[in-house]
Write a protein that holds these residues in place. Structure first.
Motif, PDB file in Angstrom:
ATOM      1  N   HIS A  26       0.845  -1.369   0.165  1.00 39.89           N
ATOM      2  CA  HIS A  26       0.091   0.015   0.089  1.00 39.89           C
ATOM      3  C   HIS A  26       0.902   1.256   0.026  1.00 39.89           C
ATOM      4  O   HIS A  26       0.717   2.280   0.713  1.00 39.89           O
ATOM      5  CB  HIS A  26      -1.052  -0.032   1.074  1.00 39.89           C
ATOM      6  CG  HIS A  26      -2.090   1.040   1.154  1.00 39.89           C
ATOM      7  ND1 HIS A  26      -2.919   1.019  -0.016  1.00 39.89           N
ATOM      8  CD2 HIS A  26      -2.476   2.180   1.818  1.00 39.89           C
ATOM      9  CE1 HIS A  26      -3.645   1.793   0.059  1.00 39.89           C
ATOM     10  NE2 HIS A  26      -3.432   2.544   1.314  1.00 39.89           N
ATOM     11  N   THR A  27       1.681   1.411  -1.061  1.00 38.10           N
ATOM     12  CA  THR A  27       2.471   2.594  -1.308  1.00 38.10           C
ATOM     13  C   THR A  27       1.707   3.698  -1.753  1.00 38.10           C
ATOM     14  O   THR A  27       0.885   3.551  -2.870  1.00 38.10           O
ATOM     15  CB  THR A  27       3.685   2.390  -1.926  1.00 38.10           C
ATOM     16  OG1 THR A  27       4.412   1.195  -1.733  1.00 38.10           O
ATOM     17  CG2 THR A  27       4.604   3.541  -2.409  1.00 38.10           C
ATOM     18  N   GLU A  28       1.741   4.659  -1.220  1.00 36.13           N
ATOM     19  CA  GLU A  28       1.039   5.937  -1.475  1.00 36.13           C
ATOM     20  C   GLU A  28       1.264   6.473  -2.945  1.00 36.13           C
ATOM     21  O   GLU A  28       0.191   6.709  -3.622  1.00 36.13           O
ATOM     22  CB  GLU A  28       1.288   6.983  -0.625  1.00 36.13           C
ATOM     23  CG  GLU A  28       0.042   8.171  -0.883  1.00 36.13           C
ATOM     24  CD  GLU A  28       0.102   9.141   0.276  1.00 36.13           C
ATOM     25  OE1 GLU A  28      -0.099  10.284   0.158  1.00 36.13           O
ATOM     26  OE2 GLU A  28       0.112   8.849   1.606  1.00 36.13           O
ATOM     27  N   ALA A  29       2.616   6.503  -3.289  1.00 38.07           N
ATOM     28  CA  ALA A  29       3.142   6.757  -4.883  1.00 38.07           C
ATOM     29  C   ALA A  29       2.249   5.840  -5.512  1.00 38.07           C
ATOM     30  O   ALA A  29       2.018   6.702  -6.720  1.00 38.07           O
ATOM     31  CB  ALA A  29       4.507   6.817  -4.568  1.00 38.07           C
ATOM     32  N   VAL A  30       2.179   4.629  -5.645  1.00 39.63           N
ATOM     33  CA  VAL A  30       1.660   4.005  -6.543  1.00 39.63           C
ATOM     34  C   VAL A  30      -0.040   4.396  -6.679  1.00 39.63           C
ATOM     35  O   VAL A  30      -0.460   4.449  -7.847  1.00 39.63           O
ATOM     36  CB  VAL A  30       1.836   2.249  -6.078  1.00 39.63           C
ATOM     37  CG1 VAL A  30       0.748   1.691  -7.255  1.00 39.63           C
ATOM     38  CG2 VAL A  30       3.213   2.039  -6.147  1.00 39.63           C
ATOM     39  N   SER A  31      -0.656   4.513  -5.564  1.00 34.92           N
ATOM     40  CA  SER A  31      -1.933   4.932  -5.586  1.00 34.92           C
ATOM     41  C   SER A  31      -1.971   6.204  -6.260  1.00 34.92           C
ATOM     42  O   SER A  31      -3.072   6.540  -6.980  1.00 34.92           O
ATOM     43  CB  SER A  31      -2.549   5.104  -4.209  1.00 34.92           C
ATOM     44  OG  SER A  31      -2.512   3.632  -3.538  1.00 34.92           O
ATOM     45  N   SER A  32      -1.117   7.179  -6.005  1.00 33.34           N
ATOM     46  CA  SER A  32      -1.299   8.477  -6.698  1.00 33.34           C
ATOM     47  C   SER A  32      -1.105   8.448  -7.900  1.00 33.34           C
ATOM     48  O   SER A  32      -1.690   9.256  -8.828  1.00 33.34           O
ATOM     49  CB  SER A  32      -0.523   9.525  -5.830  1.00 33.34           C
ATOM     50  OG  SER A  32      -0.613   9.606  -4.476  1.00 33.34           O
ATOM     51  N   LEU A  33      -0.381   7.677  -8.567  1.00 33.80           N
ATOM     52  CA  LEU A  33      -0.029   7.689  -9.887  1.00 33.80           C
ATOM     53  C   LEU A  33      -0.910   6.801 -10.544  1.00 33.80           C
ATOM     54  O   LEU A  33      -1.401   7.272 -11.696  1.00 33.80           O
ATOM     55  CB  LEU A  33       1.351   7.357 -10.332  1.00 33.80           C
ATOM     56  CG  LEU A  33       1.823   7.217 -11.704  1.00 33.80           C
ATOM     57  CD1 LEU A  33       1.709   8.352 -12.314  1.00 33.80           C
ATOM     58  CD2 LEU A  33       3.022   6.497 -11.674  1.00 33.80           C
ATOM     59  N   GLY A  34      -1.193   5.532 -10.068  1.00 38.50           N
ATOM     60  CA  GLY A  34      -1.983   4.504 -10.779  1.00 38.50           C
ATOM     61  C   GLY A  34      -3.431   4.922 -10.633  1.00 38.50           C
ATOM     62  O   GLY A  34      -4.198   4.579 -11.882  1.00 38.50           O
ATOM     63  N   GLY A  35      -4.134   5.546  -9.726  1.00 41.96           N
ATOM     64  CA  GLY A  35      -5.373   5.955 -10.061  1.00 41.96           C
ATOM     65  C   GLY A  35      -5.930   6.832 -10.917  1.00 41.96           C
ATOM     66  O   GLY A  35      -6.836   6.545 -11.496  1.00 41.96           O
ATOM     67  N   PRO A  36      -5.161   8.101 -10.958  1.00 44.52           N
ATOM     68  CA  PRO A  36      -5.650   8.753 -12.191  1.00 44.52           C
ATOM     69  C   PRO A  36      -5.446   8.138 -13.522  1.00 44.52           C
ATOM     70  O   PRO A  36      -6.189   8.420 -14.600  1.00 44.52           O
ATOM     71  CB  PRO A  36      -4.872   9.975 -11.892  1.00 44.52           C
ATOM     72  CG  PRO A  36      -4.656  10.224 -10.458  1.00 44.52           C
ATOM     73  CD  PRO A  36      -4.453   8.677 -10.181  1.00 44.52           C
ATOM     74  N   LEU A  37      -4.247   7.349 -13.638  1.00 43.20           N
ATOM     75  CA  LEU A  37      -4.044   6.729 -15.024  1.00 43.20           C
ATOM     76  C   LEU A  37      -4.943   5.711 -15.259  1.00 43.20           C
ATOM     77  O   LEU A  37      -5.649   5.637 -16.348  1.00 43.20           O
ATOM     78  CB  LEU A  37      -2.640   6.022 -14.764  1.00 43.20           C
ATOM     79  CG  LEU A  37      -2.172   5.510 -16.194  1.00 43.20           C
ATOM     80  CD1 LEU A  37      -2.101   6.558 -17.121  1.00 43.20           C
ATOM     81  CD2 LEU A  37      -0.541   4.805 -15.820  1.00 43.20           C
ATOM     82  N   HIS A  38      -5.527   4.931 -14.445  1.00 45.00           N
ATOM     83  CA  HIS A  38      -6.485   3.862 -14.369  1.00 45.00           C
ATOM     84  C   HIS A  38      -7.766   4.870 -14.898  1.00 45.00           C
ATOM     85  O   HIS A  38      -8.625   4.183 -15.761  1.00 45.00           O
ATOM     86  CB  HIS A  38      -6.626   3.124 -13.146  1.00 45.00           C
ATOM     87  CG  HIS A  38      -7.897   2.289 -13.112  1.00 45.00           C
ATOM     88  ND1 HIS A  38      -8.051   1.295 -14.212  1.00 45.00           N
ATOM     89  CD2 HIS A  38      -8.981   2.282 -12.699  1.00 45.00           C
ATOM     90  CE1 HIS A  38      -9.257   0.506 -13.939  1.00 45.00           C
ATOM     91  NE2 HIS A  38      -9.860   1.345 -13.101  1.00 45.00           N
ATOM     92  N   GLY A  39      -8.104   5.711 -14.121  1.00 46.71           N
ATOM     93  CA  GLY A  39      -9.590   6.328 -14.151  1.00 46.71           C
ATOM     94  C   GLY A  39      -9.689   6.921 -15.759  1.00 46.71           C
ATOM     95  O   GLY A  39     -10.669   6.814 -16.398  1.00 46.71           O
ATOM     96  N   THR A  40      -8.319   7.485 -16.087  1.00 45.34           N
ATOM     97  CA  THR A  40      -8.226   8.051 -17.780  1.00 45.34           C
ATOM     98  C   THR A  40      -8.400   6.921 -18.521  1.00 45.34           C
ATOM     99  O   THR A  40      -9.163   7.233 -19.762  1.00 45.34           O
ATOM    100  CB  THR A  40      -6.912   8.766 -17.592  1.00 45.34           C
ATOM    101  OG1 THR A  40      -6.766   9.965 -16.672  1.00 45.34           O
ATOM    102  CG2 THR A  40      -7.032   9.356 -19.142  1.00 45.34           C
ATOM    103  N   ALA A  41      -7.825   6.001 -18.401  1.00 44.51           N
ATOM    104  CA  ALA A  41      -7.665   4.833 -19.399  1.00 44.51           C
ATOM    105  C   ALA A  41      -9.257   4.233 -19.400  1.00 44.51           C
ATOM    106  O   ALA A  41      -9.890   3.805 -20.669  1.00 44.51           O
ATOM    107  CB  ALA A  41      -6.857   3.735 -18.954  1.00 44.51           C
ATOM    108  N   TYR A  42      -9.978   4.041 -18.094  1.00 49.56           N
ATOM    109  CA  TYR A  42     -11.340   3.540 -18.039  1.00 49.56           C
ATOM    110  C   TYR A  42     -12.167   4.619 -19.064  1.00 49.56           C
ATOM    111  O   TYR A  42     -13.211   4.025 -19.830  1.00 49.56           O
ATOM    112  CB  TYR A  42     -11.679   3.625 -16.797  1.00 49.56           C
ATOM    113  CG  TYR A  42     -13.202   3.184 -16.291  1.00 49.56           C
ATOM    114  CD1 TYR A  42     -13.814   2.029 -16.652  1.00 49.56           C
ATOM    115  CD2 TYR A  42     -13.925   4.221 -15.716  1.00 49.56           C
ATOM    116  CE1 TYR A  42     -14.921   1.787 -16.376  1.00 49.56           C
ATOM    117  CE2 TYR A  42     -15.041   3.718 -15.545  1.00 49.56           C
ATOM    118  CZ  TYR A  42     -15.667   2.649 -15.840  1.00 49.56           C
ATOM    119  OH  TYR A  42     -17.134   2.106 -15.377  1.00 49.56           O
TER     120      TYR A  42
END
Length: 92
Positions: A26-42
């Motif tokens: 549960h690294t915050e950096a992965v969540s901060s980068l991956g969340g918006p990237l996933h949302g944009t791809a979705y």
């Protein structure tokens, strides 16, 4: 179709990365980068599906795009099947 393939792959990979991160370190950096990237791809998968899929296609093609993670892959599979199978009324 190439853009849809790329967006579907990014959506799936980022969802997998977010889930692995959530259940392990549960690294915050992965969540901060991956969340918006996933949302944009979705959202890109949904927009590309609705923009490129004709209205008179097989029922459910557009609605499959809103399934998180695998929706884009399901749409691509449906497009691939539809390209090989045409009804006699469609060929003129």
């Amino acid at each position: 179709m190439r853009a849809l393939r790329i967006a579907a792959a990014v959506e799936l990979v980022t969802l997998a990365a977010l889930l692995v991160n959530l259940f392990t370190v549960h690294t915050e950096a992965v969540s901060s980068l991956g969340g918006p990237l996933h949302g944009t791809a979705y959202l890109t998968v949904i927009a590309l599906t609705w923009a490129t899929t004709p209205v008179n296609t097989t029922r459910g093609t557009r609605s499959r795009s809103v399934i998180p993670g695998v929706g884009g892959l399901l749409v691509l599979r449906r497009h691939r099947r539809g390209a090989h199978r045409r009804r006699p009324a469609d060929i003129r």
